[in-house]
Design a protein around this motif. Sequence first.
Motif, PDB file in Angstrom:
ATOM      1  N   GLN A  47       2.716  -7.724 -13.580  1.00 51.57           N
ATOM      2  CA  GLN A  47       3.309  -7.254 -12.334  1.00 51.57           C
ATOM      3  C   GLN A  47       2.726  -5.894 -12.014  1.00 51.57           C
ATOM      4  N   ARG A  48       2.184  -5.803 -10.872  1.00 45.19           N
ATOM      5  CA  ARG A  48       1.626  -4.534 -10.442  1.00 45.19           C
ATOM      6  C   ARG A  48       2.602  -3.876  -9.475  1.00 45.19           C
ATOM      7  N   THR A  49       2.769  -2.616  -9.700  1.00 40.26           N
ATOM      8  CA  THR A  49       3.621  -1.864  -8.790  1.00 40.26           C
ATOM      9  C   THR A  49       2.754  -1.388  -7.638  1.00 40.26           C
ATOM     10  N   VAL A  50       3.152  -1.774  -6.477  1.00 40.12           N
ATOM     11  CA  VAL A  50       2.405  -1.376  -5.301  1.00 40.12           C
ATOM     12  C   VAL A  50       3.065  -0.137  -4.726  1.00 40.12           C
ATOM     13  N   TYR A  51       2.280   0.902  -4.647  1.00 40.87           N
ATOM     14  CA  TYR A  51       2.797   2.146  -4.082  1.00 40.87           C
ATOM     15  C   TYR A  51       2.433   2.214  -2.607  1.00 40.87           C
ATOM     16  N   VAL A  52       3.439   2.462  -1.826  1.00 39.27           N
ATOM     17  CA  VAL A  52       3.230   2.569  -0.391  1.00 39.27           C
ATOM     18  C   VAL A  52       3.432   4.023  -0.005  1.00 39.27           C
TER      19      VAL A  52
END
Length: 159
Positions: A47-52
């Motif tokens: 699971q990749r944490t997507v930073y917005v």
Amino acid sequence: MYCKNCGSIIEQGAQFCRACGAQVDCDELMKEPAQKTEPAVAQETVQRTVYVQPVHVQAPIAPAPPATNDMAVVGFIMAFMMPILGLVFSVIGLKKAKSGAPNRGLALAGVIISSVYLALSVLAALLYMLWFLFVFWMIGSAGSTYASSAVLAIWSIII
């Protein structure tokens, strides 16, 4: 012998492949290595944490504090000390209040109090002058020192 699933070497008599853990059937054993394929091991999902990038939202601007009508306040205070200045400041404050400034009631109270206090001051000054004229008339008409001393005694008590 080689594993049909992963192609690694399997020892004679083994029931499972040491590399991939697949069960070995005697029929499936091959003499040549098979092409290596992905092992049948359950793959872990990453699971990749997507930073917005945060969106800048401007905080609501607080409303400006209500404007004050300083002339109304000063006029109200001055109405008790110097009624002429209180009347002037209160009238200016009342004109500001008509153009939207607050404290209209305070300006109106300053005008009323100043006017009443000014009228009472003028009336008191007139009564004082009349009393003064009356006293001198009494002194002049009596012609005696006794009458003049009695009037002066009354005058000193009043003042």
